[in-house]
Design a protein around this motif. Structure first.
Motif, PDB file in Angstrom:
ATOM      1  N   TRP A 102     -19.670 -21.849 -29.885  1.00 61.46           N
ATOM      2  CA  TRP A 102     -20.132 -20.864 -30.864  1.00 61.46           C
ATOM      3  C   TRP A 102     -21.010 -19.826 -30.167  1.00 61.46           C
ATOM      4  O   TRP A 102     -20.795 -18.611 -30.302  1.00 61.46           O
ATOM      5  N   ARG A 103     -21.948 -20.277 -29.379  1.00 63.04           N
ATOM      6  CA  ARG A 103     -22.883 -19.378 -28.689  1.00 63.04           C
ATOM      7  C   ARG A 103     -22.118 -18.490 -27.710  1.00 63.04           C
ATOM      8  O   ARG A 103     -22.355 -17.293 -27.613  1.00 63.04           O
ATOM      9  N   PRO A 142     -30.577 -22.398 -39.750  1.00 61.78           N
ATOM     10  CA  PRO A 142     -29.366 -23.088 -40.215  1.00 61.78           C
ATOM     11  C   PRO A 142     -29.578 -24.582 -40.441  1.00 61.78           C
ATOM     12  O   PRO A 142     -29.056 -25.150 -41.406  1.00 61.78           O
ATOM     13  N   ARG A 157     -29.420 -16.200 -37.163  1.00 61.07           N
ATOM     14  CA  ARG A 157     -30.483 -17.094 -37.628  1.00 61.07           C
ATOM     15  C   ARG A 157     -31.681 -16.213 -37.999  1.00 61.07           C
ATOM     16  O   ARG A 157     -31.788 -15.084 -37.539  1.00 61.07           O
TER      17      ARG A 157
END
Ligand code: GZL
Length: 307
Positions: free
Chosen positions: A31-32, A160, A106
């Motif tokens: 994801w990152r 999250p 975030r």
């Protein structure tokens, strides 16, 4: 209330090239990596001279990285704050330096730093809604009488993790046949998710639902369950969030039930919102992205676009 430069936020005049800071928190999961790539892929078309850093999982280093970007003289800051409280100083320093800041994916503690006042806007998902939707899908699709739930939490102190827990747990609290017997952080990481699941499986061999705050931990949990002779998708229902390629494949293989999308591709949206701000248009304090839900009904048609 929408925000614009007129509200006392730092100005951003329109120009051909912007020096842009992107202070990434870590690159420990797909994801990152996909998010960082999205910013690099957008840079040329958006006229960004991109200064990108990676804090390798340290909130303190992420703050230091922002400090150095401010010293280098950036026009705009895109910041995905690893944790809600430790990244407040970075937001405040950028504000004090007159650099418009957009929080990406975030957020920070809303009691301290507010959109339209300390930063321009938060671009990201509704994590409470994501948790709620996973719970609702689970209630509709769990076939047992009594749900014995293990929850694998994301990074401690991250928005999250806080909100995906709240969204899911608040729904489950309304159903007395659903019990969360353990909830522990796996730091959004696959291997830690596996290790934590192995430990929790010892303490709770009767678990029949695993809720992971992201797909990487869900995949790790599936590995732990199979190593212990369990059959994910048959005697344990695994539910999660993100929509990674490996998760969609696990759904196709019948090992995972659902994953609610949490897209990492923020580059184009960041470009669009920055240009609106530079043009003096009003910006919503929360630019909310819409999340699809992936199940066996649509996983195969979406796997090619996954990361
Ligand atoms: C969500 C993002 C989360 C992903 C995880 O916007 O902050 O961080 O869900 C990632 O996979 O580590």
């Amino acid at each position: 209330v929408s925000v614009a430069q007129a509200d006392g936020l730092p100005p951003l005049e329109q120009k051909d090239t912007y020096t842009v800071g992107f202070a990434q928190m870590e690159s420990n999961n797909p994801w990152r990596i996909a998010e960082t790539k999205s910013f690099h892929d957008t840079a040329e078309s958006c006229g960004w001279n991109l200064i990108a850093t990676d804090a390798a999982g340290s909130a303190a280093k992420q703050v230091a990285d922002v400090d150095s970007m401010i010293a280098q003289g950036i026009d705009v800051l895109f910041l995905p704050p690893r944790e809600e409280k430790p990244l407040i100083p970075a937001v405040m320093k950028a504000r004090a330096a007159g650099i418009p800041t957009f929080l990406i994916d975030r957020s920070v503690d809303p009691a301290v730093a507010k959109p339209g006042e300390h930063f321009v806007s938060f671009l990201g998902s509704d994590f409470i809604d994501q948790g709620r939707r996973v719970a609702e899908w689970t209630l509709e699709n769990f076939e047992g009488e009594q749900g014995i739930i293990v929850e694998l939490e994301g990074t401690t102190g991250s928005s999250p993790a806080n909100d995906r827990r709240k969204g899911f747990d608040d729904v489950m609290a309304q159903h007395d046949n659903m019990t969360i017997v353990a909830s522990q952080t796996g730091d959004f990481a696959r291997d830690m998710g596996r290790q934590v699941m192995e430990t929790l499986l010892q303490a709770h061999p009767d678990v029949n639902i695993v809720y992971a705050h992201n797909d990487e931990m869900a995949i790790g949990a599936i590995q732990a369950l199979e190593l212990a002779g369990r059959k994910p998708g048959e005697d344990v229902l695994v539910v999660s969030i993100d929509g990674t390629r490996d998760a969609l494949q696990a759904i196709i293989d019948g090992k995972m039930g659902v994953t609610v999308e949490s897209s990492p591709f923020f580059g184009p949206l960041a470009c669009e919102v920055m240009n609106k701000y530079a043009a003096g248009e009003t910006i919503e304090p929360w630019v909310q992205v819409q999340d699809r839900i992936f199940t066996v009904d649509n996983a195969a048609e979406n796997i090619d676009a996954a990361y």
